[in-house]
Design a protein around this motif. Sequence first.
Motif, PDB file in Angstrom:
ATOM      1  N   CYS A   1      78.652  95.646  24.952  1.00 19.29           N
ATOM      2  CA  CYS A   1      78.543  97.094  24.688  1.00 19.29           C
ATOM      3  C   CYS A   1      78.361  97.886  25.969  1.00 19.29           C
ATOM      4  O   CYS A   1      78.534  99.097  25.975  1.00 19.29           O
TER       5      CYS A   1
ATOM      6  N   GLU B   1      79.345  87.430  10.499  1.00 15.40           N
ATOM      7  CA  GLU B   1      79.957  86.322   9.740  1.00 15.40           C
ATOM      8  C   GLU B   1      80.907  85.486  10.599  1.00 15.40           C
ATOM      9  O   GLU B   1      81.170  84.332  10.281  1.00 15.40           O
TER      10      GLU B   1
ATOM     11  N   LYS C   1      70.876  89.116   8.680  1.00 18.09           N
ATOM     12  CA  LYS C   1      72.277  88.801   8.385  1.00 18.09           C
ATOM     13  C   LYS C   1      73.024  88.749   9.713  1.00 18.09           C
ATOM     14  O   LYS C   1      73.314  89.778  10.321  1.00 18.09           O
TER      15      LYS C   1
ATOM     16  N   THR D   1      73.339  91.841  12.758  1.00 22.19           N
ATOM     17  CA  THR D   1      73.702  91.639  14.171  1.00 22.19           C
ATOM     18  C   THR D   1      75.213  91.410  14.349  1.00 22.19           C
ATOM     19  O   THR D   1      75.888  90.982  13.427  1.00 22.19           O
ATOM     20  N   PRO D   2      75.721  91.671  15.565  1.00 22.79           N
ATOM     21  CA  PRO D   2      77.163  91.571  15.835  1.00 22.79           C
ATOM     22  C   PRO D   2      77.552  90.205  16.400  1.00 22.79           C
ATOM     23  O   PRO D   2      76.691  89.346  16.618  1.00 22.79           O
ATOM     24  N   PHE D   3      78.844  90.057  16.684  1.00 19.54           N
ATOM     25  CA  PHE D   3      79.367  88.746  17.079  1.00 19.54           C
ATOM     26  C   PHE D   3      79.212  88.427  18.552  1.00 19.54           C
ATOM     27  O   PHE D   3      79.297  87.276  18.957  1.00 19.54           O
ATOM     28  N   ASN D   4      79.015  89.458  19.390  1.00 19.69           N
ATOM     29  CA  ASN D   4      79.284  89.207  20.813  1.00 19.69           C
ATOM     30  C   ASN D   4      78.160  88.500  21.569  1.00 19.69           C
ATOM     31  O   ASN D   4      78.423  87.886  22.594  1.00 19.69           O
TER      32      ASN D   4
ATOM     33  N   PHE E   1      69.915  97.589  13.243  1.00 23.48           N
ATOM     34  CA  PHE E   1      71.330  97.233  13.229  1.00 23.48           C
ATOM     35  C   PHE E   1      71.877  97.247  14.648  1.00 23.48           C
ATOM     36  O   PHE E   1      71.664  98.210  15.392  1.00 23.48           O
TER      37      PHE E   1
ATOM     38  N   GLU F   1      71.801 100.091  17.549  1.00 21.75           N
ATOM     39  CA  GLU F   1      72.249  99.711  18.906  1.00 21.75           C
ATOM     40  C   GLU F   1      73.762  99.590  18.813  1.00 21.75           C
ATOM     41  O   GLU F   1      74.285  98.571  18.345  1.00 21.75           O
ATOM     42  N   LEU F   2      74.473 100.623  19.215  1.00 23.03           N
ATOM     43  CA  LEU F   2      75.924 100.659  18.988  1.00 23.03           C
ATOM     44  C   LEU F   2      76.664 100.569  20.318  1.00 23.03           C
ATOM     45  O   LEU F   2      76.097 100.184  21.326  1.00 23.03           O
ATOM     46  N   GLY F   3      77.921 100.958  20.297  1.00 19.64           N
ATOM     47  CA  GLY F   3      78.763 100.696  21.458  1.00 19.64           C
ATOM     48  C   GLY F   3      78.776 101.814  22.481  1.00 19.64           C
ATOM     49  O   GLY F   3      78.048 102.793  22.386  1.00 19.64           O
TER      50      GLY F   3
ATOM     51  N   GLU G   1      85.610 103.028  22.575  1.00 19.80           N
ATOM     52  CA  GLU G   1      85.063 101.815  23.176  1.00 19.80           C
ATOM     53  C   GLU G   1      86.163 100.750  23.233  1.00 19.80           C
ATOM     54  O   GLU G   1      86.649 100.310  22.186  1.00 19.80           O
TER      55      GLU G   1
ATOM     56  N   LEU H   1      71.149  88.682  20.763  1.00 25.60           N
ATOM     57  CA  LEU H   1      70.923  89.908  19.988  1.00 25.60           C
ATOM     58  C   LEU H   1      70.162  89.610  18.704  1.00 25.60           C
ATOM     59  O   LEU H   1      69.469  90.477  18.177  1.00 25.60           O
TER      60      LEU H   1
ATOM     61  N   GLY I   1      75.723  96.831  16.328  1.00 25.69           N
ATOM     62  CA  GLY I   1      77.135  96.659  15.998  1.00 25.69           C
ATOM     63  C   GLY I   1      77.926  97.912  16.298  1.00 25.69           C
ATOM     64  O   GLY I   1      77.584  98.683  17.206  1.00 25.69           O
ATOM     65  N   SER I   2      78.966  98.110  15.529  1.00 25.64           N
ATOM     66  CA  SER I   2      79.920  99.188  15.807  1.00 25.64           C
ATOM     67  C   SER I   2      79.444 100.511  15.179  1.00 25.64           C
ATOM     68  O   SER I   2      78.345 100.606  14.627  1.00 25.64           O
TER      69      SER I   2
HETATM   70  P1  NAD Z   1      80.545  95.311  13.459  1.00 26.10           P
HETATM   71  O1  NAD Z   1      79.947  96.650  13.282  1.00 26.10           O
HETATM   72  O2  NAD Z   1      81.894  95.063  12.942  1.00 26.10           O
HETATM   73  O3  NAD Z   1      79.610  94.212  12.786  1.00 26.10           O
HETATM   74  C1  NAD Z   1      78.236  94.142  13.112  1.00 26.10           C
HETATM   75  C2  NAD Z   1      77.502  93.581  11.922  1.00 26.10           C
HETATM   76  O4  NAD Z   1      77.559  94.536  10.865  1.00 26.10           O
HETATM   77  C3  NAD Z   1      78.110  92.290  11.395  1.00 26.10           C
HETATM   78  O5  NAD Z   1      77.079  91.427  11.003  1.00 26.10           O
HETATM   79  C4  NAD Z   1      78.886  92.783  10.185  1.00 26.10           C
HETATM   80  O6  NAD Z   1      79.057  91.808   9.196  1.00 26.10           O
HETATM   81  C5  NAD Z   1      77.971  93.887   9.691  1.00 26.10           C
HETATM   82  N1  NAD Z   1      78.607  94.852   8.807  1.00 26.10           N
HETATM   83  C6  NAD Z   1      79.844  95.357   8.905  1.00 26.10           C
HETATM   84  N2  NAD Z   1      80.075  96.211   7.874  1.00 26.10           N
HETATM   85  C7  NAD Z   1      78.929  96.232   7.142  1.00 26.10           C
HETATM   86  C8  NAD Z   1      78.543  96.906   5.961  1.00 26.10           C
HETATM   87  N3  NAD Z   1      79.356  97.731   5.333  1.00 26.10           N
HETATM   88  N4  NAD Z   1      77.305  96.690   5.482  1.00 26.10           N
HETATM   89  C9  NAD Z   1      76.446  95.860   6.117  1.00 26.10           C
HETATM   90  N5  NAD Z   1      76.772  95.180   7.226  1.00 26.10           N
HETATM   91  C10 NAD Z   1      77.999  95.376   7.741  1.00 26.10           C
HETATM   92  O7  NAD Z   1      80.443  94.972  15.017  1.00 26.10           O
HETATM   93  P2  NAD Z   1      80.984  93.681  15.760  1.00 26.10           P
HETATM   94  O8  NAD Z   1      82.466  93.771  15.852  1.00 26.10           O
HETATM   95  O9  NAD Z   1      80.357  92.448  15.230  1.00 26.10           O
HETATM   96  O10 NAD Z   1      80.325  93.910  17.195  1.00 26.10           O
HETATM   97  C11 NAD Z   1      80.882  94.734  18.150  1.00 26.10           C
HETATM   98  C12 NAD Z   1      80.190  96.068  18.212  1.00 26.10           C
HETATM   99  O11 NAD Z   1      78.796  95.897  18.420  1.00 26.10           O
HETATM  100  C13 NAD Z   1      80.676  96.885  19.385  1.00 26.10           C
HETATM  101  O12 NAD Z   1      80.842  98.215  18.983  1.00 26.10           O
HETATM  102  C14 NAD Z   1      79.549  96.751  20.383  1.00 26.10           C
HETATM  103  O13 NAD Z   1      79.470  97.800  21.307  1.00 26.10           O
HETATM  104  C15 NAD Z   1      78.362  96.747  19.495  1.00 26.10           C
HETATM  105  N6  NAD Z   1      77.218  96.160  20.182  1.00 26.10           N
HETATM  106  C16 NAD Z   1      76.173  96.961  20.553  1.00 26.10           C
HETATM  107  C17 NAD Z   1      75.108  96.414  21.259  1.00 26.10           C
HETATM  108  C18 NAD Z   1      73.925  97.224  21.683  1.00 26.10           C
HETATM  109  O14 NAD Z   1      72.885  96.628  21.924  1.00 26.10           O
HETATM  110  N7  NAD Z   1      74.030  98.526  21.804  1.00 26.10           N
HETATM  111  C19 NAD Z   1      75.121  95.064  21.583  1.00 26.10           C
HETATM  112  C20 NAD Z   1      76.212  94.304  21.192  1.00 26.10           C
HETATM  113  C21 NAD Z   1      77.252  94.847  20.480  1.00 26.10           C
END
Ligand code: NAD
Length: 476
Positions: free
Chosen positions: A284, A180, A177, A151-154, A227, A248-250, A378, A159, A229-230
Motif C-alpha cells: 500500500c 481468501e 477473516k 485482512t488483505p492478501f499482500n 479492516f 487501513e486502505l491503499g 492505486e 497484517l 484492504g481496498s
Molecule cells: P480487498 O479489499 O479486495 O480484500 C481485503 C479483504 O476484504 C479480503 O479479506 C477480502 O476477502 C475482504 N472483502 C472483500 N469484499 C468484502 C466484503 N464485501 N465484505 C467483507 N469482506 C470483504 O483487498 P486486497 O486485494 O486483498 O488487498 C489489496 C488492498 O489492500 C490494496 O488496496 C492495498 O493498498 C490495501 N492494503 C492496505 C494496507 C494498509 O495498511 N493501509 C496494507 C496492505 C494492503
Amino acid sequence: MLAKSYPYYLANQPQTSKEMMDVLDKYSGKVATRVAVPDAKAVEKAIAAAVKATVPMREFKPWARQAVLAHCVQRFKERREELAYALCVEAGKPIKDSDGEVTRLIETFFIAADEAVRINGETINLDLAKRLDGYHGYTKRVPLGPVSFITPFNFPLNLVAHKVAPAIAAGCPFVLKPAERTPIGALIIGEVLAETDLPKGAFSVLNLDGKHAGPLVEDPRFKLLSFTGSQIGWDLKARAGHKKVTLELGGNAACIIDADQGPHLDHVIDRLVFGAFYQSGQSCISVQRIYAHESLYEELKKRLVAAVKKLKAGDPKKKDTFLGPMIDEAAAERLHGWIEEARKAGGKVLCGGKRNGAMLEATLMENVPTSAKAHRQEAFGPFALLSPFRTFDEVVDMVNDSDYGLQAGIFTDSLSNAMRAWNELDQGGVIVNDIPSFRVDNMPYGGVKLSGIGREGVRWAIEDMTELRLMVMRER
Ligand code: NAD
C-alpha cells in the motif's frame, strides 16, 4: 512443505468442514493446498464464543497475555522456514521477502508482548477552581470486547499480526477473516495460538470469502471492525452500524527527489527500485509517483531505468528472484490496461510494460497525464511514473494532488524542505531521506483522505481496541 489441508479455527479449536477452498500456488497457478470453510452456523458460534470470552479475556491478566505473545514469538522463530515457504507459495512473494515478513511477524508479536504490560492510565488534574478542592480524576484503559478483523492478501502474516497481537495485548476476543487467496499464514498463527491458554472463545480464524463475511461487518456484538484492504473498506464502514471502524486502505505514494540529491543518486535509486518494485509493487506504500527536480531529472531517469532493467523476475521460490508474479492474472491484466491507457494518453514507457499471465514487467513511465488511472488510482503492481518539478511549492502541490494520503518520501539535505514536507504534505507519515514504503512495526501507521482512518502500529492499535474509563474520587 505445506500441509495437504488446513482447518479453520472456531473458539480456539481447529475444525474440519465438508466445504473446502483451494489455495493456489500463485506462480505455477496449481492448487497448493486446501482450507476448510466454515458455514453460517459456525460463523454465529464464533461470534457467540467471542462475546462469552469478553469477561475472561478482560480478566486474563497482562502478564498472562504477555506470556501468550512470548510463546508465539518463540514458536514463529521455530517455524520460520515453514512460514516463509507458505507465503512464497500462497502470495507468490519472493522467498527473501517472505523470510523478511516472518521477521516482521516476530517483531510485531515481540512489541505486543512488551505493550501488554504497559497499558496505562493517567492522573487527571481536576483542580480547575476552588469548588473542586478534594476531587481527583484517574483513567485506565479497558478492553472494548469482541472485535472483528478482515485482512488483505499482500502481507498474509504481518497484517494479521498487526490486528491479532494488539488484540491479545489489549484483552479483546477476536474473529479474524484472512484474505481468501492467502489464508495459510493466518491459519498457522491460529495453530500457534491454539497451543496457548487463551480463554476459550478468545479467537476464531474463519476462511470466508467477502460475500460470506457480512456478520463480521454488521453484527452489533462486535465493538470494532478493523479492516485492511481496498476502497471496499468505505462500503463496509457504511454497513458497520455503531461499532468503531478503522480502515487501513491503499495509496499512490509519492517520493520527492530534491535538487540537492545529485551526490546521493546511487542511494536514492537503490531505494526507489526497492520501494517501487519490492513484492511486485503490491504494497500500500509502494512508490508510484516519483517527482525529481528538473536539474537532475534526466540523470536520475537514465540510471533508474538501467537499474530496473537488471531486476531478476521469475519463480519466487528461487533465492535470487526479485520480482515474482502479481497475485493473479486479473490483477496483472488490470494494471497492464492502465499502462496502455496512459500510453495512449501521451505517456511514454521507459522500460517494461509487457505482461505474461500474472507476471508483469517492472514498468517505468513518464509524461503520464494526471487524469490517467495509472496516475490517479492505486497501481498496486510493479509500476512507477516519473515527473520533473521546478520549485518546492510546485512539488508540494503535485504530491497533494491525490485522493490518497498514506505516506510520502522526500530525499533532501535541506532541513527547511524536510520540515515543509512534514508540515504541508497531506499524509499519515512523511519519510525523510528514504522511500514512502518505509515501515517499522512500532511506529504509528495509517492514512488520511481515501487511505483510511485510524492508526496501526501496536501501541496505537491497542488504543483503538481499548476505551478510556474515568474514575473521579472525592476526598471526604
Ligand atoms: P480487498 O479489499 O479486495 O480484500 C481485503 C479483504 O476484504 C479480503 O479479506 C477480502 O476477502 C475482504 N472483502 C472483500 N469484499 C468484502 C466484503 N464485501 N465484505 C467483507 N469482506 C470483504 O483487498 P486486497 O486485494 O486483498 O488487498 C489489496 C488492498 O489492500 C490494496 O488496496 C492495498 O493498498 C490495501 N492494503 C492496505 C494496507 C494498509 O495498511 N493501509 C496494507 C496492505 C494492503
